[in-house]
Design an enzyme around this catalytic site. Structure first.
Site, PDB file in Angstrom:
ATOM      1  N   LYS A  62       0.824  -1.191   0.000  1.00  0.00           N
ATOM      2  CA  LYS A  62       0.000   0.000   0.000  1.00  0.00           C
ATOM      3  C   LYS A  62       0.861   1.244   0.000  1.00  0.00           C
ATOM      4  CE  LYS A  62      -1.545   1.305   4.156  1.00  0.00           C
ATOM      5  NZ  LYS A  62      -0.542   1.947   5.000  1.00  0.00           N
ATOM      6  N   HIS A  70       0.790  -6.237   5.625  1.00  0.00           N
ATOM      7  CA  HIS A  70       1.637  -6.917   6.607  1.00  0.00           C
ATOM      8  C   HIS A  70       0.850  -7.450   7.803  1.00  0.00           C
ATOM      9  CE1 HIS A  70       1.799  -2.937   8.596  1.00  0.00           C
ATOM     10  NE2 HIS A  70       2.131  -3.586   9.679  1.00  0.00           N
ATOM     11  N   LYS A  80       0.928 -11.423  10.446  1.00  0.00           N
ATOM     12  CA  LYS A  80       1.095 -11.500  11.905  1.00  0.00           C
ATOM     13  C   LYS A  80       0.611 -12.870  12.404  1.00  0.00           C
ATOM     14  CE  LYS A  80       0.693  -6.505  12.630  1.00  0.00           C
ATOM     15  NZ  LYS A  80       1.930  -5.989  13.174  1.00  0.00           N
ATOM     16  N   ASP A 106      -5.446   4.982   5.305  1.00  0.00           N
ATOM     17  CA  ASP A 106      -4.157   4.429   5.732  1.00  0.00           C
ATOM     18  C   ASP A 106      -4.336   3.090   6.464  1.00  0.00           C
ATOM     19  OD1 ASP A 106      -1.314   4.489   6.200  1.00  0.00           O
ATOM     20  OD2 ASP A 106      -1.713   5.099   8.271  1.00  0.00           O
ATOM     21  N   HIS A 122      -5.709  -2.790   6.602  1.00  0.00           N
ATOM     22  CA  HIS A 122      -5.468  -3.659   7.764  1.00  0.00           C
ATOM     23  C   HIS A 122      -6.758  -4.042   8.505  1.00  0.00           C
ATOM     24  CE1 HIS A 122      -1.471  -2.574   6.821  1.00  0.00           C
ATOM     25  NE2 HIS A 122      -1.394  -1.470   7.531  1.00  0.00           N
ATOM     26  N   LYS A 164      -3.904   7.446  15.761  1.00  0.00           N
ATOM     27  CA  LYS A 164      -2.541   7.786  16.202  1.00  0.00           C
ATOM     28  C   LYS A 164      -2.656   8.516  17.539  1.00  0.00           C
ATOM     29  CE  LYS A 164      -0.468   6.975  12.103  1.00  0.00           C
ATOM     30  NZ  LYS A 164       0.274   5.742  11.938  1.00  0.00           N
TER      31      LYS A 164
HETATM   32  C1  BG6 Z   1       1.076   1.092   8.181  1.00  0.00           C
HETATM   33  C2  BG6 Z   1       0.526   2.493   8.258  1.00  0.00           C
HETATM   34  O1  BG6 Z   1       0.493   0.388   7.121  1.00  0.00           O
HETATM   35  O2  BG6 Z   1       0.810   0.400   9.393  1.00  0.00           O
HETATM   36  C3  BG6 Z   1       1.113   3.235   9.438  1.00  0.00           C
HETATM   37  O3  BG6 Z   1       0.829   3.198   7.062  1.00  0.00           O
HETATM   38  C4  BG6 Z   1       0.949   2.432  10.707  1.00  0.00           C
HETATM   39  O4  BG6 Z   1       0.522   4.519   9.567  1.00  0.00           O
HETATM   40  C5  BG6 Z   1       1.419   1.000  10.526  1.00  0.00           C
HETATM   41  O5  BG6 Z   1       1.695   3.080  11.718  1.00  0.00           O
HETATM   42  C6  BG6 Z   1       1.055   0.139  11.729  1.00  0.00           C
HETATM   43  O6  BG6 Z   1       1.656  -1.118  11.616  1.00  0.00           O
HETATM   44  P1  BG6 Z   1       2.009  -1.959  12.919  1.00  0.00           P
HETATM   45  O7  BG6 Z   1       2.433  -3.312  12.405  1.00  0.00           O
HETATM   46  O8  BG6 Z   1       3.096  -1.227  13.626  1.00  0.00           O
HETATM   47  O9  BG6 Z   1       0.746  -2.026  13.727  1.00  0.00           O
END
Ligand code: BG6
Length: 483
Positions: free
Chosen positions: A144, A174, A178, A231, A236, A333
């Site tokens: 992404k 990603h 997990k 985002d 996710h 955030k």
């Molecule tokens: C990313 C986002 O895809 O995932 C970020 O662009 C975010 O903004 C991140 O901080 C979070 O990933 P994780 O694995 O740290 O929860």
């Protein structure tokens, strides 16, 4: 399938953050685990000539951490022998000659990792083809943002498809790499006891939270155009929702699993412009006292920016299993705790035998992805001693040996899947586009209704309106400090 297929991994954007922080360290871990062929080559594409020693030192510095054991650190030079820097100006055809020559000395599987802005995907893919870098088994890996909305995602996908067929295209989310996310599938489909309870008849509601404590920091340039909905939710959170809500696939194959996930996306009830006020909350972190972080003070953020750094919404999956049951999504955030969790809140008992006790709570399954991994089921039991008093009992499904076994990093698992050609944990073109088709009307609704981001104090759980979103249904967000 070869046990350790021989691959050339070509990393475009090799000097970027993702490559240094995630890709090279993950490949090093796979090397240490002995799951890579000794004949693999990693090609680090750089835009300008760079001294090989300097490049390798940068990779070493981001890979070998103070926590890395001396034994593992000592193996870095052996791993580094597999890294070959090649200079390439991505937009100039002639510039690909060195890469082409290098690749065509073998017939290894080729993996092109595009850690570059999506507007370059088309050019790079086209020039790779033109310069004879693509052969019978050439795969592409992209991440992404895959589009900004449905239309742009369609264009990006169509552009890639001109060079790479769908079964050679690995779109990474990603979160799907997990450990706990995959464990949800095992929990649901390798046990019979949960499945009859996994429906709206038995479950009151589901919550999916991905909370971060970090501010946007130096990513404002990207974030100003994106916001939390694009985002985090489009990818996710919706992927987590799919894993939780999908029907059991007939087989554990990429087609069967992804078909079931796609059905969930297609069953999501649209949130149209007249629903956004009732079903969504946007927020932006600020600091009312002027001492902590405030989004509008981040470098590169407009002083009247309305970009959301928090979003909460009520989703519904319109099918037989889930009809009428809300699935609340929340991400942001600068929240109070770093915590990614899925909470399955079961219904209250139909008849309360123990009405003289106030401590009975409905059963709850809490699946924690981050900062630690755990799966806990809350039951009720009798307090020892006189009288029929109840107390909560926690069943920790991760106790025992599991806790001591280190799980794999998402990128380790996903890169190994790419090497082995397993697409199960990657998103298809249709998945990405279906997710955008659900997200686009929400953004349109926000714009047409002037639905603004509400301020929330950095370090809180978001705007109070997020609590009200659930209060309308007489529900509350799970408090991590409670059982
Ligand atoms: C990313 C986002 O895809 O995932 C970020 O662009 C975010 O903004 C991140 O901080 C979070 O990933 P994780 O694995 O740290 O929860």
């Amino acid at each position: 399938m070869d046990k350790h297929p021989i691959v050339d991994i070509v990393v475009f954007g090799s000097q970027g953050d993702l490559s240094k922080r995630k890709l090279i360290p993950a490949l090093f871990q796979l090397f240490l685990k002995g799951v890579l062929s000794p004949h693999n080559r990693i090609v680090a594409i750089t835009r300008h000539t760079i001294d090989q020693t300097i490049l390798l030192e940068a990779f070493r510095a981001s890979t070998i951490q103070p926590t890395t054991s001396a034994e593992h650190a000592a193996r870095w030079p052996e791993f580094a022998q597999h890294i070959f820097p090649i200079v390439c100006d991505l937009e100039v055809a002639e510039s690909y000659s060195a890469l082409s020559e290098f690749l065509n000395t073998t017939q290894s599987i080729r993996i092109f990792y595009f850690s570059i802005p999506p507007n370059l995907f088309g050019t790079v893919a086209k020039l790779l083809k033109l310069k004879n870098c693509i052969h019978y088994d050439s795969r592409v890996v992209v991440e992404k943002p895959l589009g900004h909305d449905f239309k742009s995602a369609e264009i990006t996908n169509a552009t890639l498809a001109q060079t790479f067929p769908e079964d050679k295209t690995f779109r990474i989310d990603h979160y799907l790499g997990k450990e706990t996310v995959q464990n949800i599938m095992a929990l649901r489909f390798a046990n019979t006891i949960l499945e009859p309870l996994w429906c709206a008849d038995r479950i009151d509601y589901i919550q999916i939270t991905v909370a971060e404590t970090v501010p946007v920091g130096n990513r404002a340039g990207y974030y100003e155009r994106t916001g939390a909905l694009r985002d985090m939710v489009q990818n996710h959170l919706l992927q987590l929702l799919c894993i939780v809500a999908m029907e059991p696939p007939a087989r554990l194959t990429p087609y069967a699993v992804r078909d079931e996930k796609l059905k969930v996306l297609h069953s999501l009830r649209p949130i149209l412009s007249h629903d956004v006020v009732e079903k969504t909350v946007r927020g932006q972190y600020c600091d009312l006292q002027g001492v902590g972080p405030s989004y509008r003070n981040e470098p590169g953020v407009a002083e009247d920016s309305d970009t959301e750094t928090f979003v909460a919404l009520k989703a519904q999956v319109d099918n037989w299993r889930w009809a009428g049951m809300p699935i609340y999504l929340r991400t942001g955030k600068c929240l109070k705790q770093r915590r990614s969790e899925i909470v399955i809140q079961f219904k209250e008992v139909p008849h309360d035998l123990f009405s003289n006790t106030r401590s009975m709570s409905a059963n709850r399954l809490t699946i924690l992805l981050q900062p630690e991994e755990s799966i806990r089921l809350r039951l009720n039991g009798k307090s020892p001693g006189k009288g029929m008093n109840l107390e909560p009992l926690m069943l920790n499904l991760d106790s025992g040996n599991r806790a001591n076994r280190k799980s794999w990093e998402a990128y380790e698992r996903l890169l190994l899947d790419v090497i082995q050609g397993d697409l199960t944990l990657f998103m298809r073109r249709t998945d990405i586009e279906a997710a955008w088709q659900w997200i686009d009307p929400i953004i349109e609704g926000w714009q047409s209704r002037g639905h603004q981001s509400l301020p929330y104090t950095a370090g809180s759980w978001g705007p109070v309106e997020s609590d009200q979103l659930l209060a309308q249904d007489s529900h509350i967000w799970h408090n991590p400090d409670s059982l």
